[in-house]
Design an enzyme around this catalytic site. Structure first.
Site, short mmCIF file in Angstrom:
data_model
loop_
_atom_site.label_atom_id
_atom_site.label_comp_id
_atom_site.label_asym_id
_atom_site.label_seq_id
_atom_site.Cartn_x
_atom_site.Cartn_y
_atom_site.Cartn_z
N ARG A 122 79.58 57.18 62.26
CA ARG A 122 78.25 56.79 61.68
C ARG A 122 77.56 55.85 62.44
NH1 ARG A 122 80.81 57.45 56.56
NH2 ARG A 122 80.42 59.49 55.74
N LYS A 144 65.25 55.70 71.68
CA LYS A 144 65.05 57.28 71.30
C LYS A 144 66.37 57.91 71.83
CE LYS A 144 60.27 57.81 70.74
NZ LYS A 144 58.90 58.33 71.33
N GLU A 186 55.85 57.72 85.42
CA GLU A 186 56.00 56.62 84.07
C GLU A 186 55.50 55.26 84.49
OE1 GLU A 186 56.82 57.98 81.15
OE2 GLU A 186 57.54 59.78 81.54
N LYS A 228 57.31 48.34 77.82
CA LYS A 228 57.98 49.16 76.97
C LYS A 228 58.49 48.40 75.82
CE LYS A 228 60.40 53.17 75.69
NZ LYS A 228 60.81 54.40 76.06
N GLU A 238 57.73 54.34 65.93
CA GLU A 238 56.47 55.11 66.23
C GLU A 238 55.93 55.57 65.20
OE1 GLU A 238 57.11 57.69 69.67
OE2 GLU A 238 55.39 58.93 69.08
N ARG A 242 53.63 52.71 69.37
CA ARG A 242 54.47 53.17 70.19
C ARG A 242 53.88 54.55 70.90
NH1 ARG A 242 61.08 53.23 70.16
NH2 ARG A 242 61.51 54.74 72.10
N ASN A 246 52.99 57.82 75.05
CA ASN A 246 52.75 59.08 75.35
C ASN A 246 51.37 59.47 75.94
OD1 ASN A 246 55.12 59.84 73.85
ND2 ASN A 246 54.02 59.51 72.07
N HIS A 249 50.94 62.71 77.94
CA HIS A 249 52.10 63.74 77.40
C HIS A 249 51.63 64.84 76.58
CE1 HIS A 249 54.51 60.48 78.63
NE2 HIS A 249 55.75 61.11 78.17
N HIS A 253 53.23 67.88 78.04
CA HIS A 253 54.03 68.96 77.32
C HIS A 253 53.87 70.45 77.38
CE1 HIS A 253 55.83 65.32 74.92
NE2 HIS A 253 56.61 65.63 76.12
N HIS A 267 59.37 66.23 84.76
CA HIS A 267 58.59 65.67 83.56
C HIS A 267 57.64 64.71 84.08
CE1 HIS A 267 57.85 63.96 79.93
NE2 HIS A 267 58.23 62.76 80.06
N1 GLY Z 1 59.38 57.62 75.98
C1 GLY Z 1 58.43 57.55 74.79
C2 GLY Z 1 59.19 56.48 74.08
O1 GLY Z 1 60.14 56.16 74.43
O2 GLY Z 1 58.72 56.37 72.86
#
Ligand code: GLY
Length: 370
Positions: A122, A144, A186, A228, A238, A242, A246, A249, A253, A267
């Site tokens: 956990r 993430k 990025e 970031k 998000e 956040r 993107n 993106h 995508h 990417h």
């Molecule tokens: N790569 C986008 C984020 O971490 O929100």
């Protein structure tokens, strides 16, 4: 030479250290966080061949022993099978809750290992030691974690913040120029979305940075991580801001799906092309001046990056099919396509208010230039 960015998330706060020689210092930097002087490292074959000995020596210099699991390199490793293998291996190593797992690699290893740490007992702590530019400026920061599903990329995962991030700038020296520039997609995104002065700095320093200038690389990684972390501190899961990360993106995508998530379009390359399209769309909607997309394109071109759809080799589907793929993006809410658009360089915002026909026209025109 080491710079530090602090991610202030209360009891989940952590530091991102950026600088040369951090693998050698890894033991000294990690030791204060360990209950016992041993760690489990998850990495891939490429990174292991180049850098695992240096990491082992760095850890050993502070009396830390390590065991390593070496997985195949590549996006296809981010799947259920390798997640199971990683979790079972960590259990076999008797990793306890007070131990730290080390993710040593690019975005694939960071995402997979972070997710394994999130679900093991956990939740056990983990340290990110990102070895690609993309991982140093994006995927290792912000918590993430996850794997891909046959239904789509990153659809299975959890938010699980690392306890420490060590971005060793020296390690970037072994990246191929193409992978490095994909990561740069990025970096430049941060300037485009929220810091016009950083974009301007990149216009001047980008070529030196790509050529290996250490000070420029440290400054670029630091500013990217700072931006970031500011966004993640405002909106960790998000719900709002956040999503600005993107930028480019939604287009990216769709293009990655159309090109098979592989070597045809990396990417970060898709992010750069997507950002150019997002600025072009913003100009067409009268949100920013036509000079902005031109300036974005010019910088990406000067860096030798893919900029337009015509730079993507091989077949691409038509505008309808690309729009359909954009509709499958996991950021779609109530079937409504959302975009990050810009009122200028450094002034991005999220909107769902984009007429489909304008996007269609833009894609059709760009495709006709191929
Ligand atoms: N790569 C986008 C984020 O971490 O929100």
């Amino acid at each position: 030479m080491m710079e530090t960015v602090h991610v202030g998330l209360g009891d989940r706060a952590y530091d991102i250290h950026i600088g040369p020689g951090l693998l050698a210092q890894s033991g000294a930097l990690i030791a204060p966080m360990l209950a016992r002087k041993q760690v489990c490292v998850v990495t891939d074959e490429n990174v292991a061949a180049l850098h695992l000995d240096s990491l082992q020596a760095g850890l050993a210099s502070a009396g830390i022993t390590m065991e390593a699991l070496v997985l195949p390199a590549g996006e296809s490793t981010k799947n259920w099978h390798h997640l199971e293998q990683t979790v079972e291996w960590l259990l076999a190593q008797k990793v306890e809750r007070r131990d730290l797992v080390v993710a040593f690699g690019g975005g694939v290893i960071g995402d997979l290992t972070g997710f394994a740490a999130a679900i093991l007992r956990r939740g056990v702590g983990f340290v990110q030691i990102p070895t690609s530019l993309l991982a140093q400026v994006d995927s290792s920061v912000g918590g993430k974690t996850g794997i891909n599903s046959p239904a789509g990329k990153n659809l299975i995962g959890a938010f699980h913040q690392p306890r420490l991030v060590l971005a060793d700038i020296d390690v970037l020296g072994t990246m191929t120029p193409r992978d490095f520039l994909a990561g740069y997609g990025e970096v430049v995104k941060y300037g485009m979305l929220g810091d016009a002065a950083f974009f301007e700095w990149l216009e001047a320093q980008g070529p030196a940075l790509a050529a290996g200038d250490e000070a420029a690389r440290i400054a670029a990684v630091r500013r990217s991580c700072e931006m970031k972390s500011e966004i993640v501190m405002r909106d960790e899961t998000e719900q709002g801001d956040r999503a600005l990360l993107n930028l480019g993106h939604t287009f990216c995508h769709a293009l990655e799906a159309a090109t098979g998530y592989g070597d045809r379009l990396l990417h970060g390359e898709g992010v750069a092309v997507g950002c150019a399209l997002a600025f072009e769309l913003s100009a067409r909607l009268g949100l920013c001046s036509q000079e902005d997309p031109s300036r974005v394109r010019q910088h990406l071109r000067e860096m030798g990056m893919k900029v337009d759809l015509k730079d993507i080799k091989g077949h691409l589907p038509d505008a309808d099919a690309l729009l359909e793929l954009m509709g499958q993006d996991k950021k779609v809410v109530d079937g409504q396509l959302s975009f990050i658009l810009a009122r200028g360089i450094g002034e991005a915002f999220l909107t769902a208010d984009v007429p489909r026909n304008v996007v269609h026209e833009l894609l059709a025109e760009e495709l006709s230039r191929r």
